[in-house]
Write a protein that holds these residues in place. Structure first.
Motif, PDB file in Angstrom:
ATOM      1  N   GLN A   1      10.881   6.794   1.166  1.00 40.03           N
ATOM      2  CA  GLN A   1      11.723   5.911   1.973  1.00 40.03           C
ATOM      3  C   GLN A   1      10.917   4.755   2.549  1.00 40.03           C
ATOM      4  O   GLN A   1      11.390   3.618   2.608  1.00 40.03           O
ATOM      5  N   ARG A   2       9.704   5.042   2.965  1.00 38.97           N
ATOM      6  CA  ARG A   2       8.853   4.011   3.563  1.00 38.97           C
ATOM      7  C   ARG A   2       8.553   2.895   2.559  1.00 38.97           C
ATOM      8  O   ARG A   2       8.634   1.718   2.883  1.00 38.97           O
ATOM      9  N   VAL A   3       8.209   3.276   1.330  1.00 41.84           N
ATOM     10  CA  VAL A   3       7.896   2.266   0.313  1.00 41.84           C
ATOM     11  C   VAL A   3       9.156   1.510  -0.103  1.00 41.84           C
ATOM     12  O   VAL A   3       9.137   0.288  -0.265  1.00 41.84           O
TER      13      VAL A   3
ATOM     14  N   LEU B   1       5.163  -1.985  -5.633  1.00 42.25           N
ATOM     15  CA  LEU B   1       5.211  -3.279  -4.950  1.00 42.25           C
ATOM     16  C   LEU B   1       4.937  -4.425  -5.914  1.00 42.25           C
ATOM     17  O   LEU B   1       5.585  -5.476  -5.851  1.00 42.25           O
ATOM     18  N   ALA B   2       3.981  -4.248  -6.821  1.00 47.63           N
ATOM     19  CA  ALA B   2       3.652  -5.301  -7.779  1.00 47.63           C
ATOM     20  C   ALA B   2       4.822  -5.576  -8.718  1.00 47.63           C
ATOM     21  O   ALA B   2       5.108  -6.733  -9.046  1.00 47.63           O
TER      22      ALA B   2
ATOM     23  N   THR C   1       6.901   6.838 -10.683  1.00 45.55           N
ATOM     24  CA  THR C   1       6.757   8.164 -10.081  1.00 45.55           C
ATOM     25  C   THR C   1       5.482   8.235  -9.246  1.00 45.55           C
ATOM     26  O   THR C   1       4.524   7.503  -9.476  1.00 45.55           O
ATOM     27  N   GLY C   2       5.504   9.101  -8.259  1.00 50.81           N
ATOM     28  CA  GLY C   2       4.377   9.197  -7.333  1.00 50.81           C
ATOM     29  C   GLY C   2       4.161   7.898  -6.590  1.00 50.81           C
ATOM     30  O   GLY C   2       3.030   7.514  -6.274  1.00 50.81           O
ATOM     31  N   ALA C   3       5.268   7.216  -6.276  1.00 52.23           N
ATOM     32  CA  ALA C   3       5.194   5.861  -5.719  1.00 52.23           C
ATOM     33  C   ALA C   3       5.168   5.825  -4.202  1.00 52.23           C
ATOM     34  O   ALA C   3       5.211   4.750  -3.607  1.00 52.23           O
ATOM     35  N   GLY C   4       5.074   6.978  -3.559  1.00 56.35           N
ATOM     36  CA  GLY C   4       5.102   7.005  -2.106  1.00 56.35           C
ATOM     37  C   GLY C   4       3.794   6.634  -1.440  1.00 56.35           C
ATOM     38  O   GLY C   4       3.765   6.416  -0.228  1.00 56.35           O
ATOM     39  N   GLN C   5       2.714   6.547  -2.201  1.00 59.56           N
ATOM     40  CA  GLN C   5       1.427   6.208  -1.612  1.00 59.56           C
ATOM     41  C   GLN C   5       0.475   5.760  -2.711  1.00 59.56           C
ATOM     42  O   GLN C   5       0.792   5.837  -3.906  1.00 59.56           O
ATOM     43  N   GLY C   6      -0.701   5.298  -2.308  1.00 60.14           N
ATOM     44  CA  GLY C   6      -1.776   5.018  -3.251  1.00 60.14           C
ATOM     45  C   GLY C   6      -1.412   4.061  -4.364  1.00 60.14           C
ATOM     46  O   GLY C   6      -0.706   3.070  -4.175  1.00 60.14           O
ATOM     47  N   LEU C   7      -1.913   4.393  -5.552  1.00 61.06           N
ATOM     48  CA  LEU C   7      -1.718   3.519  -6.699  1.00 61.06           C
ATOM     49  C   LEU C   7      -0.246   3.384  -7.080  1.00 61.06           C
ATOM     50  O   LEU C   7       0.205   2.311  -7.484  1.00 61.06           O
TER      51      LEU C   7
ATOM     52  N   GLY D   1      12.681  -8.575   0.434  1.00 57.22           N
ATOM     53  CA  GLY D   1      13.820  -9.126  -0.282  1.00 57.22           C
ATOM     54  C   GLY D   1      13.998  -8.593  -1.681  1.00 57.22           C
ATOM     55  O   GLY D   1      14.740  -9.158  -2.490  1.00 57.22           O
ATOM     56  N   LYS D   2      13.330  -7.492  -2.023  1.00 51.79           N
ATOM     57  CA  LYS D   2      13.444  -6.900  -3.346  1.00 51.79           C
ATOM     58  C   LYS D   2      14.249  -5.613  -3.254  1.00 51.79           C
ATOM     59  O   LYS D   2      14.215  -4.903  -2.253  1.00 51.79           O
ATOM     60  N   ALA D   3      14.964  -5.304  -4.327  1.00 54.32           N
ATOM     61  CA  ALA D   3      15.792  -4.105  -4.342  1.00 54.32           C
ATOM     62  C   ALA D   3      14.940  -2.880  -4.625  1.00 54.32           C
ATOM     63  O   ALA D   3      14.158  -2.864  -5.574  1.00 54.32           O
ATOM     64  N   GLY D   4      15.085  -1.842  -3.804  1.00 57.10           N
ATOM     65  CA  GLY D   4      14.371  -0.602  -4.023  1.00 57.10           C
ATOM     66  C   GLY D   4      15.188   0.570  -3.533  1.00 57.10           C
ATOM     67  O   GLY D   4      15.918   0.451  -2.544  1.00 57.10           O
TER      68      GLY D   4
END
Length: 262
Positions: free
Chosen positions: A50-52, A30-31, A18-24, A60-63
């Motif tokens: 959408q950007r992340v 991504l990690a 959650t809160g994965a659209g920016q920052g930490l 090549g990773k599913a998101g």
């Protein structure tokens, strides 16, 4: 001897961040994707989500991107259902979302709106995602990573609403770890201090060189950490490498609050 690299793999796992659209949150998403997980990028802002998610696809990773106001149970339930519909279950939940538009305020200057903004996005968001994900985490022996803060551990002045909310999240971690441990679900907290996040950059932008130097001097490693350094700890807690850890707080802050993560 166990293969530590194999233990850190998240291959075949499904993660909600959650809160994965920016920052930490972005760094953690991504990690986890780099470690092999399929990641649901949950954020209030559909464009950043959408950007992340697109970044994950480029590597090549599913998101998938899911727009969600974590302070709304109905939207949290829909986000969980979408993830399960897409990938069949949930293995990892990272509760990172928190409204940080206004963090600093002296205790006597805090009003109800300020406190509720933090409680609704931080504590209630964590509470809703935990409850709505429970059955899916139970089915897979899930792992939960909640985000606390050194501000709560140390009682940082002018951070009452934020600090109180983060300490409530740490308490939630301990209670849920005890209740869900027999069902194979592990729940831990990270308290980070990272420079390359929007919140920290805003905070430091208001500090002069002398104040920044004073803050750095309080860190034994003598520097602010990177979001990727915090994210790697989240991967560790989500992986089999930490299979016998639950209910803990890990202070990822360069040693600034040694022995404080209790």
């Amino acid at each position: 001897m166990a293969d530590i690299n194999a233990g850190l793999s998240l291959a075949g796992k499904v993660a909600i961040v959650t809160g994965a659209g920016q920052g930490l949150g972005r760094d953690i998403a991504l990690a986890m994707a780099r470690a092999g997980a399929q990641v649901a990028v949950v954020d209030l802002n559909p464009e950043t989500a959408q950007r992340v998610a697109a970044e994950l696809g480029e590597n090549g990773k599913a998101g998938i991107a899911i727009t969600c106001d974590v302070s709304r149970r109905d939207q949290v339930r829909a986000a969980v259902e979408r993830t399960v519909s897409e990938w069949g279950g949930i293995d990892i939940l990272v509760n990172n979302a928190h409204n940080l538009r206004v963090v600093q305020a002296r205790f006597m200057d805090t009003d109800d709106e300020h406190l509720l903004r933090h409680l609704n996005s931080g504590l209630f968001g964590t509470y809703y995602f935990l409850q709505e994900s429970y059955e899916h985490l139970k089915a897979r022996g899930g792992r939960v990573v909640n985000l606390g803060s050194g501000a709560g551990v140390s009682g940082r002045q002018e951070h009452f609403s934020y600090a109180a909310t983060k300490e409530a999240i740490r308490a939630t971690t301990r209670v849920v770890a005890r209740e869900w441990g027999p069902e194979g679900i592990r729940v831990n907290t990270i308290c980070p201090a990272a420079y390359d996040t929007p919140a920290m950059k805003r905070f430091l932008s208001n500090a002069d060189d002398e104040q920044t130097a004073a803050m750095t001097a309080q860190i034994p490693l003598a520097r602010f950490g990177g979001g990727d350094e915090v994210a790697s700890v989240a991967v560790f807690l989500a992986s089999d490498a930490s299979s016998y850890m639950t209910g803990h707080t890990l202070m990822v802050d360069g040693g600034a609050t040694m022995d404080a993560g209790r």
